[in-house]
Design an enzyme around this catalytic site. Structure first.
Site, PDB file in Angstrom:
ATOM      1  N   ASP A 124     -72.566  55.606  53.849  1.00 48.69           N
ATOM      2  CA  ASP A 124     -72.533  57.101  54.269  1.00 48.69           C
ATOM      3  C   ASP A 124     -74.109  57.354  54.753  1.00 48.69           C
ATOM      4  O   ASP A 124     -75.040  57.983  53.810  1.00 48.69           O
ATOM      5  CB  ASP A 124     -72.997  58.083  52.909  1.00 48.69           C
ATOM      6  CG  ASP A 124     -71.673  56.821  51.877  1.00 48.69           C
ATOM      7  OD1 ASP A 124     -70.523  57.055  53.335  1.00 48.69           O
ATOM      8  OD2 ASP A 124     -71.274  56.907  50.963  1.00 48.69           O
ATOM      9  N   GLU A 286     -65.593  66.851  53.310  1.00 46.66           N
ATOM     10  CA  GLU A 286     -66.607  65.959  53.036  1.00 46.66           C
ATOM     11  C   GLU A 286     -68.296  65.491  53.532  1.00 46.66           C
ATOM     12  O   GLU A 286     -67.999  66.080  55.038  1.00 46.66           O
ATOM     13  CB  GLU A 286     -66.601  65.219  51.771  1.00 46.66           C
ATOM     14  CG  GLU A 286     -66.013  63.697  51.892  1.00 46.66           C
ATOM     15  CD  GLU A 286     -65.129  62.775  51.377  1.00 46.66           C
ATOM     16  OE1 GLU A 286     -65.344  63.434  50.482  1.00 46.66           O
ATOM     17  OE2 GLU A 286     -65.353  61.811  51.583  1.00 46.66           O
TER      18      GLU A 286
END
Length: 600
Positions: A124, A286
């Site tokens: 991420d 997302e």
């Protein structure tokens, strides 16, 4: 590429052999009538890999110029035909092929970098540039210190310079009870009015009043120290902060891209979340990020789930609140090649260089045997170009690159041949008690055991580092300190660690040396040998894919061929989003110290 099948194997093997022999006539005949140039061997080598090994420029030229094969496509070991050429013995043919590849690729081999740029658990990524310096954050889950902050000046070589959360008592309060794989997810770093801001989801256990909360902290310096985080009880994941031209600030969270106004310091929520774009695919949207460029708001999302099929998509609008127009080139980054060595590409954030070019950091995964994601999610880098109609494409829409031109001049002291970031710092699940663990400047680490085994969430007597690659060796010298007692109370040694549910201990008791694999709720296999511990021991583990070799006092004692539990796929339980670790531990109350003596 695809692995040749029973129907295509014979033609593929004939073509591979002909390419090795430099037989252009046979290669072209097979390509004309029976050989599929997309076919590769079980190691992922293409026909062009074989042609390079055959050192015949005419075969290489035919496969690239006529058949369209790429010198930059990698086999399962991430080796490209361009690098194959560089690995040839010095000869005239080597120089001819290298010069040809440089001409068609547009850059010399020595001015390249390889993906992933950050290997091992670097999930991420989020990035920001301030001046000529780049700063990146990655998920840390339940590990402490929390949310590593890395620095680079060339976008390829990264060094951890600090952490967003270093207060042990605060971390223990918020992480101490969490299951492995929860904790800090998908952080974002931004720069606003002279301060660095980091936000992240604090993912709690499923029985918490709020299972998803959003954390915000800031500091005047990128390395910190950062303020005590503020927690917002807003459901969602993957927050990011965006400042508009009028100075107003917003936080984005999933699902899709929901936006809410926040105060300038991020400590107050000023509006309810509102959906501005759900996404391109409709599946698990997302990781929202906003960028304003040339009068458009560009909204980037991660979609498709975090496995194979993960992707980056984008939409744009003239107005912050929409409506947003779906990019006609979506997804702008995904991996379409099912057997390629880099998979699961998504969750990216763009950054602009001082000279106006754009690049994107994004996550990826690599798998052993196509299914074991031992290393967790890693970080890749690719250039972003803009189409004539104003849309961004990552690596020209071709999927992840394996070998690319260096984006910027190398930082002093770095070599263009270095592969990935091997920088890894000591960390521990949930907290590090300085009264129990000391990490010395001289390379020694000291651990006072707390009497708890590694399956206990409360255990505070281990330290770990990211496993850097599929093949590496790590070793430690261990000593029982005089103030730690005359004999081992329980056991101590090395650990191969994923979380409290799966790990392998390689240690000693007072009377034995052993290895033991823990899965779910019990030790599922063990090996033991009599040994009289005299206060010192030497451990080393060689990792070769799924194989582990265990050396004790420089002697090979055991080899385990299928260590599949130390990865996300090794057990279905809870949130297994991290990666394989290695380190040291104490089970008992003794005081011991270690020095790492090998890592390859």
């Amino acid at each position: 590429m695809i692995l040749y099948t029973s129907k295509t194997e014979a033609a593929a093997k004939k073509a591979f052999q002909a390419a090795l022999e430099g037989d252009l006539k046979t290669v072209s005949l097979l390509v004309d009538h029976s050989m599929n140039t997309e076919d590769c061997d079980p190691e992922g080598n293409s026909l062009l890999h074989y042609a390079v090994r055959g050192r015949n420029l005419e075969v290489v030229r035919y496969l690239t110029q006529v058949c369209g094969m790429s010198p930059l496509w990698a086999n399962s070991d991430l080796v490209t035909p361009y690098e194959e050429a560089g690995n040839l013995p010095e000869c005239r043919e080597k120089e001819e092929i290298l010069n040809f590849f440089q001409e068609i690729c547009g850059f010399p081999l020595e001015e390249t970098y390889k993906n992933p740029v950050c290997r091992g658990m670097h999930a991420d990524p989020s990035i920001v540039r301030v001046g000529e310096d780049y700063y990146m954050v990655n998920s840390s889950f339940v590990y402490f210190p929390c949310i590593p902050i890395s620095h680079s000046r060339d976008l390829v070589h990264w060094e951890v310079i600090g952490h967003a959360v270093t207060d042990r008592e605060w971390a223990k309060e918020h992480l101490g009870h969490l299951e492995g794989g929860r904790g800090f997810w998908a952080p974002d770093i931004s720069y606003y009015n002279g301060r660095f801001y980091i936000c992240a989801t604090l993912r709690n256990n499923d029985d918490a009043p709020y299972i998803q909360t959003q954390m915000v902290t800031s500091a005047s310096r990128p390395e910190g120290p950062y303020e005590t985080p503020v927690i917002h009880n807003v459901l969602g994941i993957d927050p990011s902060l965006f400042a508009d031209d009028d100075g107003r600030r917003y936080m984005l969270i999933n699902r899709g891209a929901r936006i809410m106004e926040v105060s300038g310091d991020g400590k107050e929520i000023l509006s309810e979340p509102k959906m501005i774009w759900y996404g391109h695919s409709g599946h698990a949207p997302e990781g929202p990020h906003l960028l304003k460029k040339d009068g458009y708001y560009y909204c980037f999302l991660a979609e498709g789930g975090t496995g194979k099929g993960h992707m980056i998509t984008v939409a744009r609008s003239r107005n912050l609140m929409g409506p947003y127009e779906d990019c006609p080139y979506n997804p702008i980054m995904t991996q379409k090649d099912e057997i390629a060595p880099i998979q699961c590409c998504g969750h990216g954030k763009p950054v602009q260089t001082p000279d106006g070019r754009w690049f994107m950091v994004y996550l990826c995964s690599r798998f052993l045997e196509g299914q074991w994601g031992m290393l967790g999610r890693e970080t890749c880098l690719d250039e972003v170009t803009w189409t004539a109609d104003g849309w961004p494409l990552v690596n020209g829409g071709k999927g992840p690159s394996y070998l690319s031109k260096l984006p910027l001049p190398l930082e002093t002291g770095h070599s263009a041949k270095e592969e990935g970031n091997q920088n890894s710092l000591w960390m521990a699940p949930r907290t590090i008690d300085p009264a129990r663990i000391q990490i010395g400047q001289d390379g020694w680490i000291t651990i006072q055991g707390d009497g708890k085994d590694l399956c206990c969430r409360e255990c505070e007597s281990l330290l770990v580092k990211n496993q850097p690659d599929f093949c590496f060796t790590a070793g430690f010298s261990m000593e029982l300190l005089p103030q730690g007692g005359e004999h081992l109370e329980a056991d101590a040694g090395m650990v191969l660690y994923y979380d409290e549910n799966t790990y392998v201990k390689f240690g000693v008791t007072q009377n034995q040396v052993f290895i033991a694999e823990y899965v779910d709720d019990r030790y599922v296999r063990q090996e033991r040998m009599d040994f009289s511990f005299e206060g010192k021991a030497d451990f080393s583990v060689e990792t070769i894919g799924l194989k582990r070799k265990f050396y004790f006092n420089h002697q090979l004692l055991w080899t385990w061929d299928r260590v599949t539990s130390i990865c996300s796929e090794g057990l279905v339980k809870g949130k297994r989003f991290t990666g394989a670790m290695y380190g040291v531990y104490v089970n008992g109350s003794n005081l011991l110290r270690w020095r790492q003596h090998s890592k390859v």
